[in-house]
Design an enzyme around this catalytic site. Sequence first.
Site, PDB file in Angstrom:
ATOM      1  N   SER A   1      20.934 -29.478  73.240  1.00 55.73           N
ATOM      2  CA  SER A   1      19.405 -28.366  72.066  1.00 55.73           C
ATOM      3  C   SER A   1      19.709 -27.364  73.088  1.00 55.73           C
ATOM      4  O   SER A   1      20.630 -27.658  73.719  1.00 55.73           O
ATOM      5  CB  SER A   1      18.167 -29.042  73.129  1.00 55.73           C
TER       6      SER A   1
ATOM      7  N   TYR B   1      11.930 -29.431  79.009  1.00 59.45           N
ATOM      8  CA  TYR B   1      13.007 -29.718  78.098  1.00 59.45           C
ATOM      9  C   TYR B   1      14.009 -29.632  77.920  1.00 59.45           C
ATOM     10  O   TYR B   1      15.205 -30.243  77.890  1.00 59.45           O
ATOM     11  CB  TYR B   1      12.185 -30.182  76.663  1.00 59.45           C
TER      12      TYR B   1
HETATM   13  N1  LIG Z   1      13.347 -31.013  66.146  1.00 58.61           N
HETATM   14  C1  LIG Z   1      14.314 -29.467  66.896  1.00 58.61           C
HETATM   15  O1  LIG Z   1      13.676 -28.423  66.927  1.00 58.61           O
HETATM   16  C2  LIG Z   1      15.207 -30.490  67.493  1.00 58.61           C
HETATM   17  C3  LIG Z   1      15.725 -29.470  68.442  1.00 58.61           C
HETATM   18  C4  LIG Z   1      17.366 -29.342  69.441  1.00 58.61           C
HETATM   19  C5  LIG Z   1      16.879 -31.096  69.405  1.00 58.61           C
HETATM   20  N2  LIG Z   1      16.082 -31.590  69.036  1.00 58.61           N
HETATM   21  C6  LIG Z   1      16.472 -33.383  69.472  1.00 58.61           C
HETATM   22  O2  LIG Z   1      16.653 -34.030  68.580  1.00 58.61           O
HETATM   23  C7  LIG Z   1      16.579 -36.069  68.877  1.00 58.61           C
HETATM   24  C8  LIG Z   1      15.703 -35.849  67.820  1.00 58.61           C
HETATM   25  O3  LIG Z   1      14.547 -34.626  67.485  1.00 58.61           O
HETATM   26  P1  LIG Z   1      13.084 -34.853  66.399  1.00 58.61           P
HETATM   27  O4  LIG Z   1      13.546 -33.706  66.324  1.00 58.61           O
HETATM   28  O5  LIG Z   1      14.110 -36.102  65.187  1.00 58.61           O
HETATM   29  O6  LIG Z   1      11.860 -35.555  67.087  1.00 58.61           O
HETATM   30  P2  LIG Z   1      10.818 -36.411  66.172  1.00 58.61           P
HETATM   31  O7  LIG Z   1       9.978 -36.573  67.204  1.00 58.61           O
HETATM   32  O8  LIG Z   1      10.956 -36.956  64.432  1.00 58.61           O
HETATM   33  O9  LIG Z   1      11.731 -38.134  66.232  1.00 58.61           O
HETATM   34  C9  LIG Z   1      11.882 -38.878  67.676  1.00 58.61           C
HETATM   35  C10 LIG Z   1      12.193 -39.686  67.298  1.00 58.61           C
HETATM   36  O10 LIG Z   1      12.537 -40.709  69.152  1.00 58.61           O
HETATM   37  C11 LIG Z   1      12.209 -41.794  68.994  1.00 58.61           C
HETATM   38  N3  LIG Z   1      11.586 -41.327  69.948  1.00 58.61           N
HETATM   39  C12 LIG Z   1      10.626 -40.970  71.151  1.00 58.61           C
HETATM   40  N4  LIG Z   1      10.116 -41.462  72.438  1.00 58.61           N
HETATM   41  C13 LIG Z   1      10.730 -42.899  72.471  1.00 58.61           C
HETATM   42  C14 LIG Z   1      11.186 -43.997  73.440  1.00 58.61           C
HETATM   43  N5  LIG Z   1      10.403 -43.883  74.463  1.00 58.61           N
HETATM   44  N6  LIG Z   1      11.584 -45.504  73.114  1.00 58.61           N
HETATM   45  C15 LIG Z   1      11.972 -44.908  71.587  1.00 58.61           C
HETATM   46  N7  LIG Z   1      12.424 -44.516  70.644  1.00 58.61           N
HETATM   47  C16 LIG Z   1      11.809 -42.814  71.144  1.00 58.61           C
HETATM   48  C17 LIG Z   1      10.725 -41.750  68.179  1.00 58.61           C
HETATM   49  O11 LIG Z   1       9.548 -42.676  67.640  1.00 58.61           O
HETATM   50  C18 LIG Z   1      11.084 -40.529  67.354  1.00 58.61           C
HETATM   51  O12 LIG Z   1      11.696 -41.679  65.406  1.00 58.61           O
HETATM   52  C19 LIG Z   1      15.486 -35.170  69.873  1.00 58.61           C
HETATM   53  O13 LIG Z   1      16.565 -35.677  70.606  1.00 58.61           O
HETATM   54  C20 LIG Z   1      15.557 -33.541  70.821  1.00 58.61           C
HETATM   55  O14 LIG Z   1      15.289 -33.331  71.659  1.00 58.61           O
HETATM   56  C21 LIG Z   1      15.385 -31.748  68.099  1.00 58.61           C
END
Ligand SMILES: NC(=O)c1ccc[n+]([C@@H]2O[C@H](COP(=O)([O-])OP(=O)(O)OC[C@H]3O[C@@H](n4cnc5c(N)ncnc54)[C@H](O)[C@@H]3O)[C@@H](O)[C@H]2O)c1
Length: 255
Positions: A148, A161
């Site tokens: 991120s 985080y």
């Molecule tokens: N959304 C943002 O702004 C953003 C920005 C930078 C990085 N990210 C990173 O991108 C990745 C995906 O994020 P997103 O925005 O799609 O989030 P999201 O919350 O929409 O999706 C996360 C997914 O991970 C799964 N998950 C969570 N905990 C889990 C566990 N204990 N075991 C198995 N699966 C699990 C959830 O069920 C979900 O399907 C993450 O690593 C997040 O840190 C997101």
Amino acid sequence: MGSEPTTPSTAVGRLAGRRAVVTGAARGIGAEIARTFRDEGAELVLIDIAADEVRELAKALEAESVVADLADAAATAAATTEAIELLGGIDILVNNAGILKMAPILEMTIENWDLTFDINVRAMFVTTQIAGREMCANGRGTIINMASMAGKIGSPNQAHYAASKAAVIAFTRVSAMELGAHNVTVNCICPGYVLTEMGAATRTPEMVQAWSARSPLGRLADTADVAKMALFLASDDASYCTGQAMNVSGGMVMH
Ligand SMILES: NC(=O)c1ccc[n+]([C@@H]2O[C@H](COP(=O)([O-])OP(=O)(O)OC[C@H]3O[C@@H](n4cnc5c(N)ncnc54)[C@H](O)[C@@H]3O)[C@@H](O)[C@H]2O)c1
């Protein structure tokens, strides 16, 4: 023309015939990566804790799914092994699962800190070890970790985080150093703000407007922006790219 004629492959796309495992694939960025990889011909196993959602998406993509809680190291190892068995090997691993439970440092609980690191960092180590052994034995493979921009520049109320995502970047670099001799590349992606379920509970229209203004492009990322970077890194186009932390932040971060 001295070469033998080859039988045309029925699989088409930039990932034709590649076997890919995507974690956190039930929704958000992970689901978009799964759809994009499938469109490009990859065979997929989706891993997630959200049982109904991941099974439904896997069915729609003619993929397999494994339900597992990646906060549990033993369950993570078992799920990774099962996924590789289902595919008969592995060419691409996407460590995408992650959580963000916002809290200021002065009020953050140990449980919140530990859970963040268990899912965002330790699970990645466990899957990388198992998939990495397989890839090194095959002499090829690629691993993509979801970091991120918070891992580079921090963000208030996200100490755990941001620290976990900085750890993802460091883990990516060391993985690239250690696995490169086996023709395995390891990179990570540093998205900016993406409007998924993550952070949705505390997000306001004013915040979205202010964040958008921080990008020279004047907008936030959508999941496709991130998935296209994952596709590039998974494809042969990125074959000489390893140990990198690729920003997909609309220019909010430039280092
Ligand atoms: N959304 C943002 O702004 C953003 C920005 C930078 C990085 N990210 C990173 O991108 C990745 C995906 O994020 P997103 O925005 O799609 O989030 P999201 O919350 O929409 O999706 C996360 C997914 O991970 C799964 N998950 C969570 N905990 C889990 C566990 N204990 N075991 C198995 N699966 C699990 C959830 O069920 C979900 O399907 C993450 O690593 C997040 O840190 C997101």
